[in-house]
Write an enzyme that holds these catalytic residues in place. Structure first.
Site, PDB file in Angstrom:
ATOM      1  N   LYS A  35    -126.127   6.056 -84.914  1.00 21.33           N
ATOM      2  CA  LYS A  35    -127.139   5.346 -85.997  1.00 21.33           C
ATOM      3  C   LYS A  35    -128.411   5.139 -85.300  1.00 21.33           C
ATOM      4  O   LYS A  35    -128.477   4.957 -84.080  1.00 21.33           O
ATOM      5  CB  LYS A  35    -126.492   4.169 -86.354  1.00 21.33           C
ATOM      6  CG  LYS A  35    -127.211   3.633 -87.730  1.00 21.33           C
ATOM      7  CD  LYS A  35    -126.377   4.312 -88.828  1.00 21.33           C
ATOM      8  CE  LYS A  35    -126.981   3.527 -90.150  1.00 21.33           C
ATOM      9  NZ  LYS A  35    -126.066   4.107 -91.311  1.00 21.33           N
ATOM     10  N   ASP A  63    -131.258   5.561 -94.414  1.00 17.74           N
ATOM     11  CA  ASP A  63    -130.385   4.458 -94.626  1.00 17.74           C
ATOM     12  C   ASP A  63    -131.466   3.434 -95.207  1.00 17.74           C
ATOM     13  O   ASP A  63    -132.462   4.046 -95.605  1.00 17.74           O
ATOM     14  CB  ASP A  63    -129.989   3.751 -93.229  1.00 17.74           C
ATOM     15  CG  ASP A  63    -128.827   2.694 -93.563  1.00 17.74           C
ATOM     16  OD1 ASP A  63    -127.521   3.101 -93.448  1.00 17.74           O
ATOM     17  OD2 ASP A  63    -129.144   1.500 -93.303  1.00 17.74           O
TER      18      ASP A  63
END
Ligand code: GLU
Length: 449
Positions: free
Chosen positions: A129, A169
């Site tokens: 991430k 995201d």
């Protein structure tokens, strides 16, 4: 928080010691470790090989400066992150978040969750991430582009379709992926489609990727309901958030016969008893990039905006938290239970606090954790990588069918794993154990790396 198995207590203590102040990361690790007691008993080889300690330590953490120039000519500095958490099952895979709340603890919690979520999809993808504390709110097109270009100017050297494949995201959608991909292509002189997912359809993107996270969450709930002889038909649904996940969750609920009566943003929530008008919501959020309060103004028909307050006060049968971490605390869970909620499923990552999860489960509410219920987005990213690798482009119908199959597969894995480990009906344990064991087995096979 419940007690951990004695073999796991030193592991957690080490995580606290090594990652001081990173509260969200602590929470995400604790939640997985809580599920692993039966695994420690049944699979001592994981403990002997220190697999759990190794999984809690990222393979690589990258932190970098992102300098850019705003429209007034002022130099601005943000911080960029990429945590390459685990590559036992495939290249690091996971989104980029641009939001002022981003710091290492947020990126690590998201990266940690991503390892198990990605394993559950059954696709060959590891976990990672990234993101930045950059706040896109109120920034011009030019500022967004320059920021993305500067961000990629550092990040590109760490990426590759066989190494690390970011996506979007919060704060990173199709527009940002476009600027990031353009800069990657320019710097490397390679049209390496598979290096980013969430691309536009004409330049290597997958149909149904935009819809996938929201659709996937609703498919997952549909499986839960179906397993109990029920369906979405006639159900009253509340969806928090109004971003990409929420919008397409609303659409799929309506297609399956339910009615979404409320959505929200950080400024408050909208109640629309006639059912949220999807076209209007998309116009307000995706075209005008405005707040949900504007939805209520334009809609008329008794739709009302409540500034501040909690969307979880709105009575419903199904609650889908699709906004952000820890947005559904214990008091909200209590209200939902008092109002007769039957299912809560996480479209966002870790939106329900540990206390709220415990309360919902004690009350007999069906609860689906994000690792399982929101895995449709990253699963469809893997389908995008597959199309890029074969230089192919699938139809919307075919891609959506693959997504629905993957979600049904995740549901089945959760159910069978929970049964196998003596915790029937526990989707949290089912998801955590199943995801964990797949990664752990691959790590065991590869030796001490
Ligand atoms: N950010 C999404 C998630 O939380 C998608 C990640 C991806 O497609 O790589 O799973």
């Amino acid at each position: 928080m419940s007690q951990l198995h004695p073999a796991l207590q030193p592991v957690y203590a080490e995580v606290l010691h090594r990652n001081q102040g990173e509260l969200e990361f602590h929470q995400a690790v604790h939640e997985v470790l809580e599920s692993l007691s039966p695994v420690v008993e049944k699979r001592p080889e994981y403990v002997e090989a220190s697999i759990i300690e190794r999984i809690c330590e990222p393979e690589r953490q990258i932190i970098f400066r992102v300098p850019w120039v705003d429209d007034q000519g002022t130099v601005r500095i943000n911080r960029g992150f990429r945590v390459e958490f685990n590559s036992a099952l495939g290249p690091y895979k996971g989104g980029l978040r641009f939001h002022p709340s981003v710091y290492l603890g947020i990126v690590k919690f998201l990266g940690f969750e991503q390892i198990f979520k990605n394993a559950l999809t059954g696709m060959p993808i590891g976990g990672g991430k990234g993101g930045s504390d950059f706040d896109p709110k109120g920034r011009s097109e030019g500022e967004i582009m320059r920021f993305c270009q500067s961000f990629m100017t550092e990040l590109y050297r760490h990426l590759g379709e066989y190494t690390d494949v970011p996506a979007g995201d919060t704060g990173v959608g199709g527009r940002e992926i476009g600027y990031l991909f353009g800069q990657y292509k320019r710097i490397t002189n390679r049209y390496e489609s598979g290096v980013l997912t969430g691309k536009g359809i004409t330049w290597g993107g997958s149909r149904a990727r935009t819809e996938a996270t929201g659709y996937g969450t609703v498919f997952f709930v549909d499986e839960m309901l179906r397993a109990r002889g029920s369906s979405f038909d006639g159900k009253r649904v509340v969806v928090s958030g109004s971003g990409n996940v929420a919008i397409y969750a609303v659409q799929k609920v309506h297609q399956l016969g339910g009615t979404v009566v409320a959505v929200s943003d950080s400024g408050g929530y909208v109640v629309d008893e006639a059912g949220i008008d999807l076209d209007l919501l998309r116009e307000v959020k995706e075209v005008r990039r405005e707040r949900v309060s504007e939805y209520a103004e334009l809609r008329g028909n008794g739709a009302r905006h409540i500034a501040g307050g909690s969307i979880w006060d709105v009575p419903c049968d199904v609650a889908l938290p699709c906004a952000t971490q820890n947005e559904l605390p214990e008091e909200a869970a209590r209200t939902l239970v008092a109002n007769g909620v039957q299912v809560v499923a996480e479209g966002a990552n870790m939106p329900t606090t540990p206390g709220a999860v415990a309360l919902l489960r004690q009350a007999g509410v069906l609860f689906a954790p994000g690792k399982a219920a929101n895995a449709g987005g990253v699963a469809t990213s893997a389908l995008e990588m597959q199309q890029n690798a074969s230089r192919d482009r699938w139809t919307f119908e075919h891609t959506e069918e693959r997504l629905a199959d993957i979600m049904a597969g995740i549901h089945l894995q959760c159910v069978t794993t929970a049964d196998e480990y003596g915790v029937p009906g526990d989707y949290v344990a089912g998801a955590n154990i199943s995801g964990f064991c797949q990664v752990a087995d691959a790590m065991l096979a590869m030796g001490v790396i």
